[in-house]
Design an enzyme around this catalytic site. Structure first.
Site, short mmCIF file in Angstrom:
data_model
loop_
_atom_site.label_atom_id
_atom_site.label_comp_id
_atom_site.label_asym_id
_atom_site.label_seq_id
_atom_site.Cartn_x
_atom_site.Cartn_y
_atom_site.Cartn_z
N GLU A 138 8.79 15.71 0.17
CA GLU A 138 10.09 15.50 -0.47
C GLU A 138 9.93 15.07 -1.92
O GLU A 138 8.99 14.36 -2.28
CB GLU A 138 10.87 14.42 0.29
N CYS B 53 11.22 12.34 -9.19
CA CYS B 53 10.35 11.44 -8.45
C CYS B 53 9.49 12.32 -7.54
O CYS B 53 10.02 12.98 -6.64
CB CYS B 53 11.22 10.48 -7.65
N CYS C 142 1.80 8.92 4.15
CA CYS C 142 1.06 7.86 3.43
C CYS C 142 0.29 7.03 4.45
O CYS C 142 0.81 6.71 5.52
CB CYS C 142 2.04 6.97 2.66
N CYS D 271 3.49 0.46 4.64
CA CYS D 271 4.35 -0.65 4.23
C CYS D 271 5.56 -0.69 5.17
O CYS D 271 6.14 0.34 5.48
CB CYS D 271 4.83 -0.46 2.79
N CYS E 83 9.12 0.94 4.38
CA CYS E 83 9.12 2.30 3.85
C CYS E 83 9.04 3.34 4.96
O CYS E 83 8.16 3.27 5.82
CB CYS E 83 7.91 2.43 2.90
N CYS F 182 14.59 4.90 -2.95
CA CYS F 182 13.26 4.30 -2.82
C CYS F 182 12.97 3.85 -1.39
O CYS F 182 13.76 3.15 -0.79
CB CYS F 182 13.19 3.12 -3.77
S1 SF4 Z 1 5.80 2.14 -0.15
FE1 SF4 Z 1 5.57 3.82 1.35
S2 SF4 Z 1 4.73 5.52 0.19
FE2 SF4 Z 1 4.44 3.69 -1.05
S3 SF4 Z 1 2.41 2.93 -0.49
FE3 SF4 Z 1 3.82 1.87 0.86
S4 SF4 Z 1 3.89 3.16 2.70
FE4 SF4 Z 1 3.00 4.41 1.08
#
Ligand code: SF4
Length: 339
Positions: free
Chosen positions: A85, A99, A106, A110, A113, A333
């Site tokens: 995306e 962006c 990933c 986190c 996220c 975000c």
């Molecule tokens: S915020 Fe999301 S995309 Fe960014 S490093 Fe953390 S897990 Fe990965």
């Protein structure tokens, strides 16, 4: 299953035996005129157009979602079928920021996220990063919604951690920065990292005038470790040291991003701790971002954000507040995650 969509990674190889001006002409057609089919590049001989059409296709397979707030999200399908995306943010002053994602998924997990919750698929090739920009550049050239325009800024804040795919990210920046091609000045690029210190150090040696942002989101290791597991490997002390060295070397300003999450990281005491942490870092500022709900946490109340910002400023730390874009199409975000 394999598709036959954009792959400009082959461009230089296909043209290596041609006179040098052919590569310049081809780049100018793809990145300047934003052609979508080699047949449009009439400056090139027919046989070469045919070869390029076969081995270096320009078609991008994407679905685009438009938001009420002048944001658009694209879901691109790559040649191996993976989906990524990218988001276009259209600002009132005619700037258009893209962006981009640097990884499919990933590995860093986190908590706040969506991308982090979907796991890691693979690093993107440099041309798959470039493709995301070209997709929106083409869209902006057409009468799209009400306005037209061009890409003015590129931020590596989409899916993935850019410094875990350092070489492809830097190569994509160099391709988009190329005067014979897309020609976007390096100051118009920003890389956002969780604080991979090797990446910060490497960037300081690149001699590229790009902007650096650190996703901080907590003022102490205890909390940061809970919401960002990567903090175990890169604790705040290590990150701050790398940032100080980066500023000393590049004389460039660094942005600290801080997502405001209700009752997690938004108390007055945490604002004071954050001010203390950033005290010695002269060329920096904090960007407070209201959390976009992804199911686990809630966003801080506007009043809390206001008080938090005031405490930072009272303690000599510059702070800004970022407006939330594209929540209705999950383009904001921390909300990217399709695959
Ligand atoms: S915020 Fe999301 S995309 Fe960014 S490093 Fe953390 S897990 Fe990965």
């Amino acid at each position: 299953m394999y598709f036959h969509y954009m792959n400009i990674g082959n461009l230089e190889k296909i043209l290596e035996k041609e006179p040098a001006y052919r590569l310049r002409q081809a780049k100018s057609a793809v990145f300047g005129d934003l052609i979508e089919n080699w047949e449009e590049a009439t400056v090139l001989p027919q046989a070469l157009r045919k070869k390029l059409g076969e081995d270096c296709p320009l078609q991008i397979r994407a679905k685009v979602l438009l938001s009420k707030e002048k944001t658009a999200k694209a879901v691109l399908t790559l040649n191996d079928g993976l989906k990524i995306e990218s988001v276009l943010l259209r600002h009132k002053d005619n700037r258009n920021t893209i962006c981009v994602s640097s990884q499919a998924g990933c590995p860093l997990g986190c908590q706040f996220c969506l991308t982090g919750q979907m796991g890691f698929k693979r690093n993107l090739e440099y041309f798959e990063i470039v493709e995301q920009v070209l997709f929106f550049a083409r869209l902006l050239k057409k009468p799209f919604d009400t306005a037209q325009g061009r890409v003015t800024n590129i931020v590596f804040m989409g899916m993935g951690e850019p410094f875990l795919n350092h070489d492809n990210v830097i190569k994509a920046i160099k391709v988009l920065n190329d005067k014979d091609g897309f020609n976007l000045g390096s100051r118009h690029f920003s890389i956002s990292t969780v604080g991979i210190t090797e990446g910060i150090e490497k960037l300081s040696k690149e001699n590229l005038q790009v902007n650096l942002a650190i996703s901080l989101h907590a003022p102490d290791d205890e909390l940061r470790e809970k919401i960002m597991p990567i903090n175990k490997k890169y604790p705040l002390r290590k990150i701050m040291e790398a940032v100080k060295n980066y500023i000393e070397k590049t004389k460039r300003r660094v942005m600290f991003e801080y997502i405001m999450i209700e009752d997690v990281n938004d108390s007055e005491e945490q604002a004071k701790k954050l001010a203390e942490l950033l005290k010695g870092i002269s060329l920096s500022f904090v960007n407070l971002i209201s959390y976009n709900p992804t199911g686990i946490f809630k966003p801080s109340l506007p009043e809390r954000i206001k008080i938090f910002k005031e405490i930072l400023e009272k303690n000599g730390i510059s702070a800004t507040q970022r407006y939330r874009f594209g929540q209705d199409i999950r383009a904001a975000c921390g909300q990217l995650g399709v695959c």
